[in-house]
Design a protein around this motif. Structure first.
Motif, PDB file in Angstrom:
ATOM      1  N   ASP A 460      71.765 -56.586 -58.959  1.00  0.00           N
ATOM      2  CA  ASP A 460      73.128 -56.866 -59.391  1.00  0.00           C
ATOM      3  C   ASP A 460      73.542 -55.948 -60.535  1.00  0.00           C
ATOM      4  N   ARG A 461      72.630 -55.721 -61.479  1.00  0.00           N
ATOM      5  CA  ARG A 461      72.943 -54.827 -62.602  1.00  0.00           C
ATOM      6  C   ARG A 461      73.160 -53.395 -62.126  1.00  0.00           C
ATOM      7  N   ALA A 462      72.329 -52.932 -61.165  1.00  0.00           N
ATOM      8  CA  ALA A 462      72.497 -51.579 -60.642  1.00  0.00           C
ATOM      9  C   ALA A 462      73.827 -51.436 -59.914  1.00  0.00           C
ATOM     10  N   LEU A 463      74.260 -52.491 -59.214  1.00  0.00           N
ATOM     11  CA  LEU A 463      75.533 -52.449 -58.511  1.00  0.00           C
ATOM     12  C   LEU A 463      76.696 -52.438 -59.498  1.00  0.00           C
ATOM     13  N   GLU A 464      76.597 -53.224 -60.574  1.00  0.00           N
ATOM     14  CA  GLU A 464      77.665 -53.279 -61.570  1.00  0.00           C
ATOM     15  C   GLU A 464      77.798 -51.955 -62.312  1.00  0.00           C
ATOM     16  N   ARG A 465      76.682 -51.280 -62.566  1.00  0.00           N
ATOM     17  CA  ARG A 465      76.726 -50.000 -63.272  1.00  0.00           C
ATOM     18  C   ARG A 465      77.198 -48.863 -62.379  1.00  0.00           C
ATOM     19  N   GLY A 466      77.261 -49.095 -61.081  1.00  0.00           N
ATOM     20  CA  GLY A 466      77.633 -48.022 -60.158  1.00  0.00           C
ATOM     21  C   GLY A 466      76.452 -47.190 -59.713  1.00  0.00           C
ATOM     22  N   ALA A 467      75.238 -47.587 -60.072  1.00  0.00           N
ATOM     23  CA  ALA A 467      74.051 -46.845 -59.643  1.00  0.00           C
ATOM     24  C   ALA A 467      73.761 -47.060 -58.165  1.00  0.00           C
ATOM     25  N   LEU A 468      74.314 -48.126 -57.585  1.00  0.00           N
ATOM     26  CA  LEU A 468      74.147 -48.434 -56.172  1.00  0.00           C
ATOM     27  C   LEU A 468      75.503 -48.742 -55.555  1.00  0.00           C
ATOM     28  N   THR A 469      75.683 -48.323 -54.320  1.00  0.00           N
ATOM     29  CA  THR A 469      76.824 -48.791 -53.550  1.00  0.00           C
ATOM     30  C   THR A 469      76.433 -50.111 -52.885  1.00  0.00           C
ATOM     31  N   LEU A 470      77.389 -50.783 -52.280  1.00  0.00           N
ATOM     32  CA  LEU A 470      77.076 -52.031 -51.592  1.00  0.00           C
ATOM     33  C   LEU A 470      76.158 -51.767 -50.396  1.00  0.00           C
ATOM     34  N   ARG A 471      76.333 -50.608 -49.731  1.00  0.00           N
ATOM     35  CA  ARG A 471      75.430 -50.265 -48.636  1.00  0.00           C
ATOM     36  C   ARG A 471      74.010 -50.059 -49.173  1.00  0.00           C
ATOM     37  N   GLY A 472      73.891 -49.370 -50.328  1.00  0.00           N
ATOM     38  CA  GLY A 472      72.585 -49.181 -50.937  1.00  0.00           C
ATOM     39  C   GLY A 472      71.965 -50.497 -51.378  1.00  0.00           C
ATOM     40  N   TYR A 473      72.788 -51.414 -51.853  1.00  0.00           N
ATOM     41  CA  TYR A 473      72.333 -52.752 -52.250  1.00  0.00           C
ATOM     42  C   TYR A 473      71.675 -53.453 -51.057  1.00  0.00           C
ATOM     43  N   ASP A 474      72.352 -53.387 -49.899  1.00  0.00           N
ATOM     44  CA  ASP A 474      71.816 -54.030 -48.701  1.00  0.00           C
ATOM     45  C   ASP A 474      70.517 -53.378 -48.255  1.00  0.00           C
ATOM     46  N   ARG A 475      70.429 -52.077 -48.372  1.00  0.00           N
ATOM     47  CA  ARG A 475      69.219 -51.379 -47.930  1.00  0.00           C
ATOM     48  C   ARG A 475      68.025 -51.710 -48.821  1.00  0.00           C
ATOM     49  N   VAL A 476      68.263 -51.883 -50.100  1.00  0.00           N
ATOM     50  CA  VAL A 476      67.169 -52.301 -50.987  1.00  0.00           C
ATOM     51  C   VAL A 476      66.683 -53.692 -50.606  1.00  0.00           C
ATOM     52  N   LEU A 477      67.605 -54.580 -50.274  1.00  0.00           N
ATOM     53  CA  LEU A 477      67.212 -55.922 -49.833  1.00  0.00           C
ATOM     54  C   LEU A 477      66.355 -55.864 -48.578  1.00  0.00           C
ATOM     55  N   ARG A 478      66.729 -55.013 -47.622  1.00  0.00           N
ATOM     56  CA  ARG A 478      65.943 -54.909 -46.398  1.00  0.00           C
ATOM     57  C   ARG A 478      64.525 -54.436 -46.680  1.00  0.00           C
ATOM     58  N   VAL A 479      64.400 -53.414 -47.552  1.00  0.00           N
ATOM     59  CA  VAL A 479      63.063 -52.906 -47.890  1.00  0.00           C
ATOM     60  C   VAL A 479      62.254 -53.983 -48.606  1.00  0.00           C
ATOM     61  N   ALA A 480      62.892 -54.767 -49.478  1.00  0.00           N
ATOM     62  CA  ALA A 480      62.182 -55.828 -50.184  1.00  0.00           C
ATOM     63  C   ALA A 480      61.650 -56.880 -49.212  1.00  0.00           C
ATOM     64  N   TRP A 481      62.437 -57.232 -48.207  1.00  0.00           N
ATOM     65  CA  TRP A 481      61.964 -58.185 -47.209  1.00  0.00           C
ATOM     66  C   TRP A 481      60.770 -57.620 -46.431  1.00  0.00           C
ATOM     67  N   THR A 482      60.791 -56.325 -46.146  1.00  0.00           N
ATOM     68  CA  THR A 482      59.659 -55.707 -45.455  1.00  0.00           C
ATOM     69  C   THR A 482      58.414 -55.751 -46.330  1.00  0.00           C
ATOM     70  N   MET A 483      58.573 -55.497 -47.617  1.00  0.00           N
ATOM     71  CA  MET A 483      57.420 -55.573 -48.525  1.00  0.00           C
ATOM     72  C   MET A 483      56.854 -56.991 -48.574  1.00  0.00           C
ATOM     73  N   ALA A 484      57.731 -57.969 -48.509  1.00  0.00           N
ATOM     74  CA  ALA A 484      57.258 -59.357 -48.484  1.00  0.00           C
ATOM     75  C   ALA A 484      56.480 -59.645 -47.208  1.00  0.00           C
ATOM     76  N   ASP A 485      56.934 -59.095 -46.077  1.00  0.00           N
ATOM     77  CA  ASP A 485      56.213 -59.287 -44.822  1.00  0.00           C
ATOM     78  C   ASP A 485      54.845 -58.631 -44.868  1.00  0.00           C
ATOM     79  N   LEU A 486      54.756 -57.450 -45.463  1.00  0.00           N
ATOM     80  CA  LEU A 486      53.459 -56.768 -45.577  1.00  0.00           C
ATOM     81  C   LEU A 486      52.524 -57.516 -46.516  1.00  0.00           C
ATOM     82  N   ALA A 487      53.098 -58.144 -47.542  1.00  0.00           N
ATOM     83  CA  ALA A 487      52.286 -58.904 -48.502  1.00  0.00           C
ATOM     84  C   ALA A 487      52.000 -60.327 -48.029  1.00  0.00           C
ATOM     85  N   GLU A 488      52.551 -60.691 -46.869  1.00  0.00           N
ATOM     86  CA  GLU A 488      52.339 -62.013 -46.275  1.00  0.00           C
ATOM     87  C   GLU A 488      52.823 -63.135 -47.184  1.00  0.00           C
TER      88      GLU A 488
END
Length: 509
Positions: A460-488
């Motif tokens: 949320d902070r990265a999005l507010e600062r403009g460091a991420l677009t909303l598309r980039g925000y969604d892509r980070v979420l997807r990668v985080a879910w994949t990391m959770a799947d790998l970590a079981e």
């Protein structure tokens, strides 16, 4: 009998359309015409059919012969209609049984000597015939193996026109002739590369596993000799094997490209076009018929662009639409061809034209403006579609010469990826998605799988600062879910969000 009908298939991309081939013979001045929107190569079938019939001992009567390809509004391309045209003409003249050819689809190009030559696209053509309810398809003997990949259809492979005519009741002798084989190279497998060969790049190997597990797009940046290409060519080997339907899709695209297809290959394809490739080479096209480009040939696999900054800006931006939609459209005058293009994009590039910018102990001779211009060769919208942006450094000489092996082999990585994908598929059961990389951002931000605000706070902070677009925000979420799947673990925590954000920004560790 003065009128006869049979069937052929017109291809528009990977979509096949059944075409009724009608032949009518009348007592007028001898003439042979083909109507129904044929292209130039199809219009030349008049001479091919005439000579092939004569040399097969099946002379056509000297009367006016009109062949109509219906529907007339559908463009028809190529020489694959030759066999159907010849059968309709012979049936109209009474040489063969009209009832026999009416329930059969004919595919093949005729040689002047009466032999039947292989044609590209037989696999999607036979598939279209099966969907249309036809039970028998006659194909060139050189295409027999790929035609038999379609279940539920009787395939009859022929080497000559006389052989087909005998099947339909002609009173001629069918001589034994040597079949014309497909002359293009057979698709080669690349599953012999082992991930354990990669030494000293633990972070890059981990990121590669994450990309494979979630279907994420990836950019590897680093100096020459860091192992970017070595890593990229091992990605298909750790991806799960293709299912039967997926392998059939891949084989159909290869068939349209003119490659020999003898069996369904479960290994995901890897396409690595040279950086001098044009837009048409990537997207596909052609002046008369639409052939798939590298983007379509990478369907269900990996599209690897080495030296990505050396590709033209227009060619790179052509990737944006298929990355979002999963299809690529080729527009030409009179028709539009659509090819499937659901692939993983893997880019590799140097930090500057000479490759030494930021490398310890090396001298960069590039001026600052050249370095800045080189780093911006990938447009902002394209970078925004990259999930993982990783910097890769050169391995120390002591490790490279030690003869050690990497800790993770291809087989082990493939098992981890398969287990992670199984967990993701179980989570998204009941939807049309199976990989985290395909899930829309709205489902992750607003649906039942929305993460707590404390976990999302770095994003949320990265999005507010403009460091991420909303598309980039969604892509980070997807990668985080994949990391959770790998970590079981059930869902990503703040650590997974932080690691995913780190990979997104491309910062060195």
């Amino acid at each position: 009998m003065t009128t006869a009908r049979t069937w052929a298939v017109a291809l528009t991309g990977v979509d096949g359309h059944l075409v009724e081939v009608e032949a009518d013979m009348s007592n007028q001045t001898p003439e042979f015409r083909i109507i129904g929107l044929p292209d130039k190569s199809l219009g030349e079938a008049v001479q091919r059919v005439h000579n092939a019939c004569k040399n097969a001992g099946l002379d056509l009567p000297r009367r006016r012969l009109t062949v109509n390809l219906s529907p007339a509004s559908l463009p028809k391309h190529g020489a694959g209609f030759d066999l159907g045209i010849a059968m309709a003409c012979l049936a109209a003249g009474g040489s063969i049984e009209a009832r026999s050819i009416a329930a059969t689809v004919h595919i093949g190009e005729l040689g002047l000597d009466g032999r039947i030559r292989p044609v590209p696209g037989v696999l999607p053509a036979v598939f279209a015939a099966a969907q249309g309810g036809f039970e028998t398809v006659i194909v060139p003997r050189g295409n027999e193996a790929e035609a038999r990949l379609v279940p539920g259809v009787e395939i009859r492979a022929a080497a000559s026109l006389a052989e087909v005519a005998v099947w339909h009741g002609a009173d001629v002798e069918a001589p034994d002739v040597e079949a014309v084989e497909v002359t293009t190279a057979v698709h080669t497998r690349g599953d012999s590369l082992d991930l354990a060969d990669v030494v000293g790049q633990e972070d890059a190997v981990d990121a590669l596993v994450v990309a494979a597990a979630g279907g994420h797009h990836m950019l590897l940046s680093g100096p020459p000799g860091a192992g970017k290409t070595m890593l990229a060519r091992r990605l298909p080997g750790i991806l799960p094997a293709l299912g039967e339907q997926e392998a059939l899709e891949v084989a159909s695209v290869r068939s349209l490209s003119g490659e020999a297809v003898a069996a369904l290959d479960p290994l995901p394809p890897l396409e690595a076009p040279h950086h001098s490739a044009s837009v048409a080479a990537l997207v596909g096209g052609g002046s008369r018929t639409a052939r798939p480009g590298a983007i379509a040939r990478a369907h269900r696999g990996v599209l690897f662009l080495d030296e990505a900054a050396e590709f033209s800006r227009v060619a790179l931006d052509a990737l944006r639409q298929p990355l979002e939609s999963g299809v690529i459209e080729v527009h030409r005058a009179g028709f539009t061809a659509t090819f499937p293009a659901r692939f993983q994009l893997l880019l590799a590039m140097n930090p500057c034209p000479c490759g030494n910018h930021g490398v310890r102990g090396a001298e960069c001779v590039c001026p600052p403006m050249s370095i800045r211009r080189y780093s911006t060769r990938l447009s902002g919208p394209l970078r925004d579609r990259i999930d993982i942006d990783l910097q890769v450094n050169r391995v120390a000489a002591s490790r490279a010469m030690a003869g050690e092996r990497g800790e993770l082999s291809t087989a082990q990585a493939r098992d981890r990826v398969a287990a992670a994908r199984a967990r993701a598929a179980s989570r998204w059961k009941g939807t049309r998605w199976r990989r985290n990389g395909d899930v829309p951002g709205t489902w992750l931000r607003q649906g039942p799988h929305r993460l707590p605000s404390v976990t999302r706070s770095p994003l949320d902070r990265a999005l507010e600062r403009g460091a991420l677009t909303l598309r980039g925000y969604d892509r980070v979420l997807r990668v985080a879910w994949t990391m959770a799947d790998l970590a079981e673990i059930e869902r990503p925590g703040i650590d997974e969000i932080g690691r995913a954000l780190h990979l997104r920004r491309g910062l060195p560790r």
